[in-house]
Design a protein around this motif. Structure first.
Motif, PDB file in Angstrom:
ATOM      1  N   ALA A  49       0.751  -1.294  -0.104  1.00 19.83           N
ATOM      2  CA  ALA A  49      -0.132   0.171   0.226  1.00 19.83           C
ATOM      3  C   ALA A  49       0.964   1.171   0.055  1.00 19.83           C
ATOM      4  N   GLU A  50       1.978   1.274   0.658  1.00 24.66           N
ATOM      5  CA  GLU A  50       3.013   2.329   0.582  1.00 24.66           C
ATOM      6  C   GLU A  50       3.556   2.567  -0.711  1.00 24.66           C
ATOM      7  N   TRP A  51       3.847   1.303  -1.196  1.00 16.08           N
ATOM      8  CA  TRP A  51       4.491   1.482  -2.599  1.00 16.08           C
ATOM      9  C   TRP A  51       3.557   2.062  -3.744  1.00 16.08           C
ATOM     10  N   VAL A  52       2.146   1.820  -3.555  1.00 17.78           N
ATOM     11  CA  VAL A  52       1.049   2.190  -4.492  1.00 17.78           C
ATOM     12  C   VAL A  52       0.961   3.636  -4.017  1.00 17.78           C
ATOM     13  N   GLU A  53       0.939   4.056  -2.845  1.00 20.08           N
ATOM     14  CA  GLU A  53       0.523   5.386  -2.591  1.00 20.08           C
ATOM     15  C   GLU A  53       1.925   6.377  -3.044  1.00 20.08           C
ATOM     16  N   TRP A  54       2.994   6.005  -2.790  1.00 14.17           N
ATOM     17  CA  TRP A  54       4.336   6.521  -3.319  1.00 14.17           C
ATOM     18  C   TRP A  54       4.019   6.652  -5.045  1.00 14.17           C
ATOM     19  N   GLY A  55       3.549   5.557  -5.597  1.00 12.92           N
ATOM     20  CA  GLY A  55       3.425   5.508  -7.315  1.00 12.92           C
ATOM     21  C   GLY A  55       4.525   4.719  -7.749  1.00 12.92           C
ATOM     22  N   GLY A  56       5.473   3.961  -6.926  1.00 12.16           N
ATOM     23  CA  GLY A  56       6.456   2.938  -7.226  1.00 12.16           C
ATOM     24  C   GLY A  56       5.740   1.594  -8.052  1.00 12.16           C
ATOM     25  N   LEU A  57       4.622   1.370  -7.380  1.00 11.97           N
ATOM     26  CA  LEU A  57       3.863   0.212  -7.965  1.00 11.97           C
ATOM     27  C   LEU A  57       2.486   0.580  -8.222  1.00 11.97           C
ATOM     28  N   ALA A  58       1.739  -0.230  -9.088  1.00  9.72           N
ATOM     29  CA  ALA A  58       0.369   0.033  -9.540  1.00  9.72           C
ATOM     30  C   ALA A  58      -0.418  -1.026  -9.134  1.00  9.72           C
ATOM     31  N   ARG A  59      -1.679  -0.870  -8.707  1.00 12.91           N
ATOM     32  CA  ARG A  59      -2.536  -2.116  -8.549  1.00 12.91           C
ATOM     33  C   ARG A  59      -3.825  -2.118  -9.726  1.00 12.91           C
ATOM     34  N   GLY A  60      -3.877  -3.209 -10.404  1.00 15.85           N
ATOM     35  CA  GLY A  60      -4.787  -3.416 -11.342  1.00 15.85           C
ATOM     36  C   GLY A  60      -6.240  -3.679 -10.751  1.00 15.85           C
ATOM     37  N   ASP A  61      -7.067  -3.581 -11.635  1.00 18.22           N
ATOM     38  CA  ASP A  61      -8.592  -3.944 -11.305  1.00 18.22           C
ATOM     39  C   ASP A  61      -8.822  -5.392 -10.895  1.00 18.22           C
ATOM     40  N   ASP A  62      -7.720  -6.273 -11.261  1.00 18.51           N
ATOM     41  CA  ASP A  62      -7.574  -7.730 -10.926  1.00 18.51           C
ATOM     42  C   ASP A  62      -7.081  -7.974  -9.821  1.00 18.51           C
ATOM     43  N   VAL A  67       4.876  -2.740 -11.553  1.00 22.24           N
ATOM     44  CA  VAL A  67       5.907  -1.623 -11.557  1.00 22.24           C
ATOM     45  C   VAL A  67       5.023  -0.350 -11.957  1.00 22.24           C
ATOM     46  N   GLY A  68       4.835   0.539 -11.015  1.00 21.00           N
ATOM     47  CA  GLY A  68       4.352   2.099 -11.560  1.00 21.00           C
ATOM     48  C   GLY A  68       5.164   2.968 -12.438  1.00 21.00           C
ATOM     49  N   LEU A  69       4.524   3.853 -12.958  1.00 20.17           N
ATOM     50  CA  LEU A  69       5.273   5.014 -13.443  1.00 20.17           C
ATOM     51  C   LEU A  69       6.367   5.616 -12.832  1.00 20.17           C
ATOM     52  N   LYS A  70       6.163   5.811 -11.640  1.00 17.99           N
ATOM     53  CA  LYS A  70       7.324   6.775 -10.870  1.00 17.99           C
ATOM     54  C   LYS A  70       8.568   5.750 -10.881  1.00 17.99           C
ATOM     55  N   LEU A  71       8.335   4.526 -10.620  1.00 20.44           N
ATOM     56  CA  LEU A  71       9.535   3.644 -10.287  1.00 20.44           C
ATOM     57  C   LEU A  71      10.305   3.615 -11.864  1.00 20.44           C
ATOM     58  N   TRP A  72       9.233   3.456 -12.498  1.00 20.92           N
ATOM     59  CA  TRP A  72       9.706   3.177 -14.228  1.00 20.92           C
ATOM     60  C   TRP A  72      10.540   4.303 -14.494  1.00 20.92           C
ATOM     61  N   ARG A  73      10.021   5.623 -14.452  1.00 21.41           N
ATOM     62  CA  ARG A  73      10.635   6.624 -14.750  1.00 21.41           C
ATOM     63  C   ARG A  73      12.162   7.041 -14.194  1.00 21.41           C
ATOM     64  N   LEU A  74      12.259   6.391 -13.081  1.00 15.30           N
ATOM     65  CA  LEU A  74      13.654   6.220 -12.396  1.00 15.30           C
ATOM     66  C   LEU A  74      14.552   5.270 -13.133  1.00 15.30           C
ATOM     67  N   GLY A  75      13.832   4.304 -13.664  1.00 16.33           N
ATOM     68  CA  GLY A  75      14.519   3.154 -14.314  1.00 16.33           C
ATOM     69  C   GLY A  75      14.856   3.573 -15.533  1.00 16.33           C
ATOM     70  N   VAL A  76      14.319   4.374 -16.092  1.00 18.33           N
ATOM     71  CA  VAL A  76      14.702   4.968 -17.611  1.00 18.33           C
ATOM     72  C   VAL A  76      15.782   5.931 -17.574  1.00 18.33           C
ATOM     73  N   ARG A  77      16.221   6.585 -16.492  1.00 18.56           N
ATOM     74  CA  ARG A  77      17.224   7.344 -16.016  1.00 18.56           C
ATOM     75  C   ARG A  77      18.643   6.494 -16.063  1.00 18.56           C
ATOM     76  N   GLN A  78      18.536   5.375 -15.839  1.00 19.42           N
ATOM     77  CA  GLN A  78      19.634   4.559 -15.537  1.00 19.42           C
ATOM     78  C   GLN A  78      20.429   4.339 -17.191  1.00 19.42           C
ATOM     79  N   PRO A  79      21.479   3.979 -17.209  1.00 18.88           N
ATOM     80  CA  PRO A  79      22.377   4.066 -18.373  1.00 18.88           C
ATOM     81  C   PRO A  79      21.938   3.190 -19.294  1.00 18.88           C
ATOM     82  N   THR A  80      21.289   2.061 -19.156  1.00 19.29           N
ATOM     83  CA  THR A  80      20.933   1.041 -20.181  1.00 19.29           C
ATOM     84  C   THR A  80      19.666   1.484 -21.003  1.00 19.29           C
ATOM     85  N   ALA A  81      18.540   2.049 -20.438  1.00 23.00           N
ATOM     86  CA  ALA A  81      17.565   2.791 -21.027  1.00 23.00           C
ATOM     87  C   ALA A  81      17.886   4.083 -21.633  1.00 23.00           C
ATOM     88  N   ARG A  82      18.641   4.902 -20.929  1.00 25.83           N
ATOM     89  CA  ARG A  82      19.026   6.235 -21.659  1.00 25.83           C
ATOM     90  C   ARG A  82      19.978   5.865 -22.746  1.00 25.83           C
TER      91      ARG A  82
END
Length: 251
Positions: A49-62, A67-82
């Motif tokens: 619940a804390e992860w979801v509230e922060w945006g690092g994870l997302a909970r689907g209808d099911d 992985v949530g958008l906020k954590l993904w955005r941090l990931g794309v700043r890493q060398p491989t994705a960048r």
């Protein structure tokens, strides 16, 4: 903990253990997260619940977590994705100049394709994809390419998840998906017409790294009226090969 053993890990360690549970890009239930992280269900539920509230994870209808958008955005700043985005950008810009439609770069994330880049012409066909979007593998051009070059267990997971039929042309059954993926591997190209968006078609091709492994896909999404124009397939092939060569791939 199993057997009633005391868990002396700090709260931070437990939060990181939950993050580690998603390293494979999976969509997980509460029980699966708890098992992977070695946590009681109640603790896992509270920390999720804390992860979801922060945006690092997302909970689907099911009820599944991903992985949530906020954590993904941090990931794309890493060398491989960048690095991948930086290398691909000139080729994507050339593709945009040639077509004036939508140009995408995507990578596989579990049973979805995450869009690392999108460039769009002023009069491009309306679409739902955007940078950071995560769309299903079976219903998108880039997704079908990524699925075609994935391991067989990924295909089995897609079928087990019950592929959704968004439009009449969305591929959902095992025979039609197997046939399409075989065609992609044979030609190195995926063409889908009104599979996810009405009035649009997509053409996509694989991007390979220095080892020859498919690490991404490039696509154009354009107005269906332009389907017969030859520059789309040719342009996507050339862009994918150019990015692959820049990554060190040699045919």
């Amino acid at each position: 903990m199993a057997g009633g053993a005391r868990d002396d890990r700090s709260v931070a360690d437990k939060l990181f253990a939950i993050a580690d549970a998603f390293q494979g890009g999976d969509e997980l239930t509460l029980s699966e997260v708890a098992a992977r992280a070695g946590l009681p269900l109640s603790t896992a539920h509270r920390l999720l619940a804390e992860w979801v509230e922060w945006g690092g994870l997302a909970r689907g209808d099911d009820g599944r977590y991903r992985v949530g958008l906020k954590l993904w955005r941090l990931g794309v700043r890493q060398p491989t994705a960048r690095r991948l985005r930086a290398i691909a950008r000139p080729y994507l810009e050339d593709l945009l100049d040639a077509t004036r439609e939508h140009v995408h770069l995507a990578v596989r994330d579990g049973l979805g394709a995450i869009y690392l880049e999108r460039l769009s012409g002023a009069d491009a066909v309306p679409v739902i994809s955007d940078v950071g979007s995560r769309l299903p593998l079976h219903a998108t051009g880039v997704g079908l390419v990524l699925l075609a070059y994935s391991t067989p267990d990924v295909f089995d997971e897609v079928l087990a998840a019950g592929p959704r039929k968004y439009l009449p042309n969305t591929l959902t059954t095992e025979p039609e998906l197997r046939a399409r993926l075989a065609g992609i591997r044979a030609t190195g190209l995926s063409t889908s017409v009104e599979a996810l968006t009405r009035g649009a078609f997509s053409v996509a091709a694989p991007v390979r790294d220095a080892t020859g492994a498919v690490v991404a896909a490039v696509s154009i999404i354009a107005h269906v009226e332009r389907l017969a124009e030859p520059q789309f397939a040719l342009g996507v092939r050339m862009a994918a090969r150019g990015i692959s060569a820049a990554l060190g791939w040699r045919p």
